[in-house]
Every structure is written in C-alpha cells, then in structure tokens.
Design a protein around this motif. Structure first.
Motif, short mmCIF file in Angstrom:
data_model
loop_
_atom_site.label_atom_id
_atom_site.label_comp_id
_atom_site.label_asym_id
_atom_site.label_seq_id
_atom_site.Cartn_x
_atom_site.Cartn_y
_atom_site.Cartn_z
N THR A 1 0.84 -1.19 0.00
CA THR A 1 0.00 0.00 0.00
C THR A 1 0.88 1.24 0.00
O THR A 1 2.08 1.16 0.29
CB THR A 1 -0.89 0.04 1.25
N GLY A 2 0.28 2.37 -0.30
CA GLY A 2 1.02 3.63 -0.23
C GLY A 2 1.54 3.89 1.16
O GLY A 2 2.65 4.41 1.34
N GLU A 3 0.76 3.52 2.16
CA GLU A 3 1.18 3.73 3.55
C GLU A 3 2.39 2.87 3.89
O GLU A 3 3.32 3.31 4.58
CB GLU A 3 0.02 3.40 4.50
N LEU A 4 2.39 1.62 3.41
CA LEU A 4 3.54 0.75 3.66
C LEU A 4 4.79 1.30 3.00
O LEU A 4 5.86 1.35 3.63
CB LEU A 4 3.25 -0.66 3.14
N ALA B 1 5.48 4.37 2.23
CA ALA B 1 5.92 5.58 2.94
C ALA B 1 6.63 5.23 4.24
O ALA B 1 7.65 5.84 4.60
CB ALA B 1 4.72 6.48 3.21
N ARG B 2 6.11 4.23 4.97
CA ARG B 2 6.73 3.84 6.23
C ARG B 2 8.13 3.26 6.02
O ARG B 2 9.08 3.61 6.73
CB ARG B 2 5.84 2.82 6.95
N GLN C 1 10.03 3.71 3.32
CA GLN C 1 10.90 4.73 2.76
C GLN C 1 11.52 5.60 3.85
O GLN C 1 12.68 5.99 3.78
CB GLN C 1 10.12 5.60 1.77
N GLN D 1 -1.83 6.90 -7.21
CA GLN D 1 -0.69 7.82 -7.33
C GLN D 1 -0.42 8.19 -8.78
O GLN D 1 -0.09 9.33 -9.09
CB GLN D 1 0.57 7.19 -6.71
#
Length: 272
Positions: free
Chosen positions: A157-160, A162-163, A165, A237
């Motif tokens: 997911t985008g959240e994963l 971001a975390r 990164q 995205q």
C-alpha cells in the motif's frame, strides 16, 4: 510536436493476459512512421522484454529495471547506468527485514536474479533465477546489483511504502505491481532520470515527450514528461500525477491516445 513516446509495459501497454493487441501494434507503427521514438520504460530486466518488444514492433533503446539499466534492443547491449551498491543493499535489507513479517529478498543483477529463501514472487515471464542458500549469499555471489527486491505476504500500500521509505531514505522504495513485492533502487534512479538523460542525448526537451504508465514507479516519468497519461486501471498515485487519463490497458488506452496524437503524421495531445 511529440518526438518521444515513453511507455510502461505491464498494466499499460500490455493487456492483462500479457499480450499486445493488434490495434496497439498498429498505433505504435503509426507513431514510428511519423518520426517518434518509442521507448519502453519498465521495471522488468532486459532479458524479459525482448519477446514483448518484438511482438510490439518496438526497437531502439529500452529503459529497464526502473531506470537502472538501458538495453539496446537491436544489439542486445546492456548498460548499468544506476547501480545499487551491494553494501548499501545489504544495509537496507538489514533494516527492512525486521519491519516486514515473512520477508524474503532477491538481488536483480541486470542479467540474472539471485533468490534467497523466503522470496516467493514468481515472474509472469521466464527469467534466469538462481537460488542461493541465504540472504548473506546474495551479497557474496552477486556480480552487480540494479535492484534489491523484497517480498512479503503483506499487501503493498502507499502507507507501507511511505513507512519503509522513511526507514531507508538513502534509497528509493517503489512498487510496480508484483503482488507483495517492493523494489529498492539507488536514490537517484528512476525511469524519469534515465529517460531525461536519453532525451538530452537526442536533443529532445520534456515538452516533446509523452509518457504512459499505471503504477507508483511511473509517477516521476508521468510528472516529467510534457504530457503524462495514466491508463484508467492505474493506481491512485499514477492517476494523480498524470495530465490526462485514457482507457484501460485492456481497452487499448495507449492506442487510443496515439491514434489521436498521430492521426496521419503527427501532432500534440492536449493536457486534461
């Protein structure tokens, strides 16, 4: 006038069954006859795209491994233009290992994939996969590294992203659609970065480039090109980064735009 057509493969140019439609082949040929360069820009390594390029009638230079490699489709020459140092890949794996349950790692060298235990992703096309005994063996046996691949059962997911990164800011963490698979490249490496350098060598500015994509790894390319086009099936995205949205990959979205852009010679696609 559009002089370069940069196109992603999976989920964009290719239909869901992995084929290139006759309509899309005809549209690519029309663009080529009008004088545009067709540049495949893909997360796949060179060995996986020759058959696809031939089916699509595309030659020239391809951007592979998310920008880390260029591949001359005519001669077979491979150039690693954005290596990920193995010592950095090892450090990143040491950080990401505890952060992802059930994670397995692989190293893409540009010519083969070294697979450590626990890496359960299988490519949809035949590749050179070499199993190694342990994660430590990846760093010992790899002759080069263009991408570190991390697979886990957790959904991407985008959240994963971001975390993760935030844990490893010295590299780029992205996703191109493989279920459960993350792709880690050197921080400055992207499809956009390598495409920019190729276009500079051809004396083609960004406003004479149109790019097509569907995934987070396409976002920098979609933003850089004069016109960025997302297919209707694209991730959020990519849709947000694009100037316009076309039909889905299964509805020949790339062909729809190219037929508009090159109705019989050339032209410019208006932004959304």
């Amino acid at each position: 006038m559009i002089r370069v057509v940069a196109v992603d493969l999976d989920g964009t140019l290719l239909r869901s069954d992995g084929t290139v439609s006759a309509r899309t082949v005809a549209a690519l040929r029309r663009a080529d006859r009008a004088g545009a360069r067709i540049v495949i820009c893909t997360a796949r390594p060179p060995r996986e795209i020759g058959e696809i390029a031939a089916a699509a009638g595309v030659g020239g230079t391809a951007v592979c491994a998310n920008g880390a490699v260029t591949y001359d489709l005519a001669t077979g020459a491979i150039a690693i233009v954005g290596p990920l140092p193995l010592d950095l890949a090892e450090r990143v794996a040491a950080v990401l290992g505890p952060a992802l349950d059930g994670v397995g790692f692989a190293v893409e060298t540009g010519r083969r994939a070294l697979i450590a235990p626990g890496f359960d992703h299988v490519s949809s096309r035949s590749i050179v996969r070499v199993a190694v005994a342990s994660v430590a063996a990846l760093w010992a046996e790899a002759e080069s590294c263009v991408k570190l691949l991390a697979w886990s059962p957790a959904p991407v997911t985008g959240e994963l992203i971001a975390r993760l990164q935030a844990l490893v800011p010295e590299v780029t963490v992205t996703w191109s659609g493989g279920k459960g698979m993350l792709e880690i490249s050197a921080a400055t490496v992207s499809k956009a970065d390598t495409l920019t350098r190729l276009c500079a060598g051809w004396d083609v500015p960004a406003d004479q480039v149109i790019a097509f994509g569907d995934m987070p790894n396409d976002v920098p390319m979609l933003r850089w090109a004069g016109v960025g086009v997302a297919v209707a099936n694209a991730q959020t995205q990519a849709l947000a980064a694009a100037d316009r949205v076309t039909a889905s990959n299964d509805d020949d979205g790339v062909a729809v735009v190219l037929e508009e852009l090159f109705p019989g010679g050339g032209g410019v696609v208006p932004a959304r």
